[in-house]
Design a protein around this motif. Structure first.
Motif: not given
Length: 283
Positions: A14-41
């Motif tokens: 949801v965060a990626v869809a609403e912010t339009g990018g993994v980097t911005r979503a990671a900052g919003l969720l207080n996660l690393t970019q790689s962690a968000v990418s792994m979750q999406l995978k």
């Protein structure tokens, strides 16, 4: 085999869809970019579908991703609401609700069931007493919310419904034709004084056939055709019936009023008030 969707993964989607990018979503969720990418995978592997289209300018939803987004938002919101309701200290403790016996059924059991679902850690203490007693308890701070049945609404009241007050007797009985008219009332009945005043104004002689602290005693006496009494229309038990209009003086209507103690916990009291409005408004 049924597979489960992880709420944390859906939150990242949801965060990626609403912010339009993994980097911005990671900052919003207080996660690393790689962690968000792994979750999406992992999400795409569980579904067996691509939910995002990746490009140098960011990400976009696929057709499957657009369909998933609505579900994901609702699931995350439901998760957060449930967690908040079950753990927030504002939704613990006890609330005291006072209701006259004659309007307890069928609304109050339904209200309490719905309230318990929304606030499982809040205990509802239900008091069933006469209106005058409940108003006295509210004034002393012994109740958080009360319902009353009365001819008018005092300061601070919210009227939920108006219900006709009716004379009640035994089915096919003759007690209503007796003179003096034989009456049956509980000692603290709110309707009693006004009903008698209407009989006096109409010149109908009466006598008190039975006076008791028990509603069941009054019902039994009336059911035996030894007296008549008064009840709110629709609250009379199956072994009694409302007398035809014109048999005795018209009794007008009674208001079902809601009163609230200003010290009651706002979130909990607000929710219970709304359920009571819905319950009595839908009668």
């Amino acid at each position: 085999m049924m597979r489960n969707l992880d709420i944390g993964v859906l939150r990242s989607f949801v965060a990626v869809a609403e912010t339009g990018g993994v980097t911005r979503a990671a900052g919003l969720l207080n996660l690393t970019q790689s962690a968000v990418s792994m979750q999406l995978k992992r999400l795409e592997e569980v579904l067996g579908l691509a939910v995002l289209e990746r490009s140098g300018r960011g990400v976009a939803l696929t057709g499957a991703g657009e369909q998933l987004l609505g579900y994901a938002r609702r699931m995350v919101e439901t998760n957060d609401e449930a967690f908040s309701r079950l753990t927030h200290k504002a939704f613990e403790g006890e609330i005291v609700l006072g209701v006259p016996l004659d309007i307890v059924n069928p609304v109050i059991p339904q209200v309490l069931r719905r309230f318990a679902t929304d606030f499982p850690r809040v205990k509802v203490q239900l008091l069933s007493l006469y209106t005058d007693m409940l108003k006295d308890m509210l004034a002393r701070g012994a109740c958080d919310l009360i319902l009353t049945t009365e001819a008018r609404a005092d300061a601070g009241a919210e009227t939920l419904r108006e219900v006709p007050l009716r004379w009640v007797g035994a089915p096919g009985g003759s007690a209503a034709r007796s003179r003096p008219l034989r009456l049956g009332y509980c000692r603290h009945c709110t309707f009693r004084r006004g009903d008698i005043a209407r009989l006096d104004a109409a010149g109908i002689p009466w006598e008190m056939a039975v006076e008791s602290d028990s509603d069941r005693t009054i019902e039994a006496t009336v059911s035996a055709d030894l007296a008549v009494t008064t009840m709110l229309e629709g609250t009379e038990p199956g072994h009694l019936e409302c007398l035809p209009p014109g048999t005795l003086p018209d009794l007008g209507v009674q208001k079902i009023n809601l009163y609230r103690n200003p010290t009651a916990t706002p979130e909990v009291a607000d929710a219970l008030c709304e359920l009571l409005r819905q319950g009595y408004g839908g009668l």
